[in-house]
Design a protein around this motif. Structure first.
Motif, PDB file in Angstrom:
ATOM      1  N   ASP A 208       0.835  -1.192   0.000  1.00  0.00           N
ATOM      2  CA  ASP A 208       0.000   0.000   0.000  1.00  0.00           C
ATOM      3  C   ASP A 208       0.876   1.250   0.000  1.00  0.00           C
ATOM      4  O   ASP A 208       2.000   1.222   0.465  1.00  0.00           O
TER       5      ASP A 208
ATOM      6  N   ASP B 125       0.064   4.048   1.601  1.00  0.00           N
ATOM      7  CA  ASP B 125      -0.346   4.949   2.678  1.00  0.00           C
ATOM      8  C   ASP B 125       0.488   4.743   3.935  1.00  0.00           C
ATOM      9  O   ASP B 125       0.113   5.202   5.015  1.00  0.00           O
TER      10      ASP B 125
ATOM     11  N   GLN C  30       0.847   2.182   5.678  1.00  0.00           N
ATOM     12  CA  GLN C  30       0.348   1.201   6.657  1.00  0.00           C
ATOM     13  C   GLN C  30       1.206  -0.059   6.619  1.00  0.00           C
ATOM     14  O   GLN C  30       1.350  -0.743   7.611  1.00  0.00           O
TER      15      GLN C  30
ATOM     16  N   ARG D 147      -3.101   4.458   9.712  1.00  0.00           N
ATOM     17  CA  ARG D 147      -2.985   5.445   8.648  1.00  0.00           C
ATOM     18  C   ARG D 147      -2.915   6.829   9.305  1.00  0.00           C
ATOM     19  O   ARG D 147      -3.823   7.223  10.011  1.00  0.00           O
TER      20      ARG D 147
HETATM   21 MG    MG Z   1      -4.575   1.748   4.108  1.00  0.00          MG
END
Ligand code: MG
Ligand code: UDP
Length: 312
Positions: free
Chosen positions: A92, A94, A96, A197
Motif C-alpha cells: 500500500d 499509505d 500502513q 494510517r
Molecule cells: Mg490503508
C-alpha cells in the motif's frame, strides 16, 4: 532487473514523499537492482505531480498514470504488466505497510513462489474493518481451501511468472494466493508490521465486504466449473426436465384414459414450468460452454487504460 516494487496510489499526496524516502532506506542496503513502480490510480490531488518530480530525479522510479480511478486491483494489474523484476513486491502507498519488511519477504521467495504478509497486529478500526476481515479470511480460507490468516494484506512478494500468467478483475487481487495455489504455486505467509494510517483517508468501508463475497463466489465458480459449465447447469436442468416430464405424463394418462379434466390443476402448471426450466438450464450450460471457448481463445484484453508512462 531483480526487484520491482508495485504501489497503487489514489490521493496520497501527503504520504508519497515519506514513502519514497522510506523505500530507498530499505531498498538501498539490499544491494540489488530495483525499480519502484508507482501507479497513480487517477488521483485528483497533487499525487501525480509529486510523483513526476520524484521520477525526474530518480531513474529507478517508473510512474504509471491511469486515465481515471480504476480501483486498486486494476492498478496492481497495470503495475504487474509493466514490472521488469524477477521478484515483484506489492504494498500500500499509505505507509500502513512497512517497507523494511521487504527484506523479510525476499528471503522467503528463495523457497516459495508467493509470500503473503500477515498483519498480525492490525491497526484498523475493529467493527468497521477488522471484524469483517476476520470473517472474510475464514470464509475465503474454507471456500478456496487455501488457508491464510490475512488475504487482505497488500504486502506480498511474487516470483515473476506467478503474476505474468494471471488476470485479475474486480476486487480480486486478494484472491491471487488462492488462484495461484490451485495452479501449483508454493505459497507462504509471514508476519509483517502494520501501522495506523496517519495521513489521508482510507478509500474503503464496510460495503467492500459484499464485493469481496461476490468475487469469492465468482472465483470459486471459475475454479470448479470454468472449463465445464454444462456440468454445473446440466444436471439440475436434466433433473428438472425429467420431473416435469413425469408430472406431465401422469396428467396425460389421467386425461386420456380416465377422461378427467386437468386444465385447472396446479400440478399442470408445475409440470410445464419444470420442463421449461430444465430446457433453459441446459441451454445456459451450452451457452456457457461457448463463452468458455471465447474466453480462453480471445486476445488478452487489459482491465485498465494507460494515459502515460514515465520512466527510463
Ligand atoms: Mg490503508
Ligand atoms: N488505492 C488505489 N485505488 C483505489 C483505492 C485505493 O490505488 O481506488 C490505493 C491507496 O492509495 C492505497 C492502497 O490502495 O495505497 C490501499 O488503500 P486504503 O489505504 O484506502 O485501504 P485500506 O488500507 O483502508 O484497506
Amino acid at each position: 532487473m531483480t526487484l520491482s516494487i508495485v504501489i497503487p496510489l489514489y490521493n496520497e499526496e501527503e504520504n508519497v514523499p515519506i514513502l519514497y524516502e522510506k523505500l530507498k532506506e530499505s531498498l538501498n542496503p539490499l544491494k540489488k537492482e530495483y525499480e519502484i513502480l508507482f501507479v497513480d490510480d487517477g488521483s485528483t490531488d497533487r499525487t501525480l505531480s509529486i510523483l513526476e518530480e520524484i521520477q525526474s530525479k530518480d531513474n529507478r522510479v517508473v510512474v504509471l498514470s491511469l486515465r481515471r480511478n480504476f480501483g486498486q486491483t486494476a492498478a496492481f494489474a497495470a503495475g504487474f504488466d509493466f514490472a521488469r523484476g524477477d521478484i515483484v513486491i506489492t504494498m500500500d502507498g499509505d505507509l500502513q505497510n512497512d517497507p523494511s519488511d521487504i527484506s523479510k519477504l525476499l528471503e522467503l521467495t528463495k523457497d516459495y513462489d508467493l509470500v503473503s504478509g500477515w498483519r498480525k497486529k492490525r491497526k484498523d478500526p475493529f467493527f468497521r474493518r477488522r471484524l469483517p476481515s476476520i470473517l472474510a479470511n475464514w470464509l475465503i480460507s474454507n471456500v478456496t481451501g487455501v488457508k491464510l490468516h490475512d488475504y487482505g494484506c497488500s504486502l506480498k512478494a511474487y516470483r515473476r511468472d506467478v503474476i505474468k500468467n494471471l488476470k485479475i478483475y474486480g476486487e480480486m487481487h486478494r484472491f491471487i494466493p488462492a488462484v495461484a495455489s490451485w495452479y501449483g504455486v508454493r505459497v507462504a505467509e509471514v508476519e509483517v508490521a502494520h501501522r495506523q494510517r496517519l495521513k489521508g483517508r482510507s478509500k474503503y468501508g464496510i460495503s467492500r465486504t459484499i464485493k469481496v463475497v461476490l468475487d469469492l463466489i465468482t472465483v470459486k465458480f471459475l475454479q470448479s466449473f470454468s472449463t465445464k459449465p454444462i456440468q454445473f447447469f446440466g444436471p439440475v436442468g436434466v433433473m428438472s426436465g425429467f420431473l416435469g416430464f413425469l408430472i406431465s405424463l401422469y396428467l396425460s394418462i389421467d386425461k386420456i384414459f380416465f377422461g378427467r379434466n386437468i386444465g385447472g390443476r396446479p400440478l399442470l402448471l408445475l409440470g410445464v414450468l419444470l420442463i421449461i426450466v430444465g430446457i433453459q438450464l441446459i441451454g445456459m450450460g451450452l451457452l456457457g460452454e461457448m463463452l468458455v471457448r471465447v474466453y480462453h481463445e480471445s486476445q488478452r484484453k487489459p482491465t485498465y487504460v494507460i494515459k502515460k508512462i514515465l520512466g527510463p
